[in-house]
Design an enzyme around this catalytic site. Sequence first.
Site, PDB file in Angstrom:
ATOM      1  N   SER A 132       0.794  -1.021  -0.073  1.00  0.00           N
ATOM      2  CA  SER A 132       0.033  -0.034  -0.103  1.00  0.00           C
ATOM      3  C   SER A 132       0.883   1.294  -0.023  1.00  0.00           C
ATOM      4  CB  SER A 132      -0.991  -0.162   1.343  1.00  0.00           C
ATOM      5  OG  SER A 132      -0.029   0.322   2.516  1.00  0.00           O
ATOM      6  N   LYS A 133       0.123   2.604  -0.135  1.00  0.00           N
ATOM      7  CA  LYS A 133       0.977   3.675  -0.150  1.00  0.00           C
ATOM      8  C   LYS A 133       1.773   3.650   1.413  1.00  0.00           C
ATOM      9  CE  LYS A 133      -2.381   5.363  -3.347  1.00  0.00           C
ATOM     10  NZ  LYS A 133      -3.808   6.222  -3.189  1.00  0.00           N
ATOM     11  N   ARG A 134       1.193   3.202   2.218  1.00  0.00           N
ATOM     12  CA  ARG A 134       1.870   3.354   3.509  1.00  0.00           C
ATOM     13  C   ARG A 134       2.984   2.480   3.545  1.00  0.00           C
ATOM     14  NH1 ARG A 134      -3.050   4.980   2.051  1.00  0.00           N
ATOM     15  NH2 ARG A 134      -3.727   2.793   2.431  1.00  0.00           N
ATOM     16  N   HIS A 135       2.986   1.262   2.800  1.00  0.00           N
ATOM     17  CA  HIS A 135       3.889   0.376   3.164  1.00  0.00           C
ATOM     18  C   HIS A 135       5.097   0.320   1.950  1.00  0.00           C
ATOM     19  CE1 HIS A 135       1.406  -0.889   6.219  1.00  0.00           C
ATOM     20  NE2 HIS A 135       2.596  -1.712   6.624  1.00  0.00           N
TER      21      HIS A 135
END
Length: 471
Positions: free
Chosen positions: A240-243
Amino acid sequence: MTVVTRFAPSPTGFLHIGGARTALFNWLYARHNGGKFLLRIEDTDRERSTDEAIQAILDGMKWMGLDWDGDPVYQFSRRDRHVEVANQLLADGNAYYCYASKEELAEMREKAREEGRPPGYDGRWRDRDPSEVPEGVSPVVRFKSPNEGSTVIQDAVQGNVTIANAQLDDLILLRADGTPTYMLSVIVDDHDMGVTDIIRGDDHLTNAARQLQLYHALGWDAPRMAHIPLIHGPDGAKLSKRHGALGIEAYRDMGYLPEAMRNYLLRLGWSHGNDEIISTEQAIEWFNLENIGKSAARFDFDKLENLNGHYIREGDNAYLASLVRPVLAQKTGENVTDEQISLIEKAMNGLKERAKSVISLAESSLFLIAKRPLALDSKAEKLLDADAAAILSRVADALEGLSGWEKEMLEATVRECAESEGLKLGKIAQPLRAALTGTTVSPGIFDVLEVLGRDEAIGRIRDAAKSEPTT
RNA sequence: GUCCCCUUCGUCUAGUGGUUAGGACGCCAGAUUUUCAUUCUGGAAACAGGGGUUCGACUCCCCUAGGGGAUGCCA
């Protein structure tokens, strides 16, 4: 019926790797069937949609070589149509106004959880009398979804997936401010755009059941669906964008070729027997939904890099040189001339054999356009001791006596030098390489000699030998 | 919590009741070689666990475990 697929990203961020693969699959499926591939920007979330993201998505698609048919459709521009359909649902008794507050909703969720029931809205305004409507509250419009029975998603990848209708609560069609939600917009747009096949990430699988109910209430035929597994990061966690998920442009900047990306992404989750190297033409011919795998895959840079190396080695020299150009300009901080590019193009056969990315290709091209006297790296410097200098001086003499400057005669000459010095070729080749390139790693030394040209090559050797011509 | 999905070498995968379980990346060893790469040869490496069904299960069924997704007035 002609196949119509679509890619429908929301412009709340860049085009990430999972989206790129979804787009690729849709594109391949449409091209394979001689159908249409449409692009729809799902920008109904006005808070989070940005023009930069739209541009990044468009650019990413173009870079990937995924051309869409017609103009992109901007979902927000179709909001009146979405509202019209919501009103129809209202008129038909398939939707209703709901005045529940956010606090009530939160309570419902908590209670459902405690009691071990399916979460969600409890339908308290489903059949409520209009006289009970509170003052000053603008309602949302909810879909009156069936409570009994179940909905079966006949998925081309997942097979038949059955979801109990009791599991699905009455979703919101129109927000309190009157704007349509995603769930309404997608089905209206897919229907109006004539989409026949929806290929998307399997995070939409439960949505599919809700959407099917909506299609049914509207009396519309639902498109065929194929929910493809998600891509995970190297650690197995959700990408994800966070990861650490990267935008597709990041891969471009790392020096990956779009043809390598296409091949890699295709192979991640889809297979054709034991085939690994699959050209885009071949992919269009072979692609189908049946061979899409059902389990999530991890992203593996090593394999991407390997494929990238393959496509670089196979790449057209002028094409590769053109890709190297901006990287070189950025690395040197100077404008790269056409002459320099043609020099690099001439050396490309030796260069591309050794490169894994456009970046490393550019780095290994650097010596070609360097100015004399060359800067030596530490290993090269070590190689160029007094003995080496003396030998190089004699090599320069020999080369100077040559009437031409073709690889074959250069090689013959250097080999003769080695023989007369009683040395193995390597003992001359390495100092020569250091002198000509300033490093210890390069394409074949005779290629380097030839491409550099007589004056530049001899100049560089003399620099290293600190010698003047003896005649 | 509830629902849904998934599970073959480290990774991507082939396999559709009977195979020495195949390929690719990566890794290790060797060959070629002017460096590095390329190329070639060889090697180690997997059916999550437990029950069934069957003459026979990686392949079919059930359970368990693990992983993932959904559960928004986001898409």
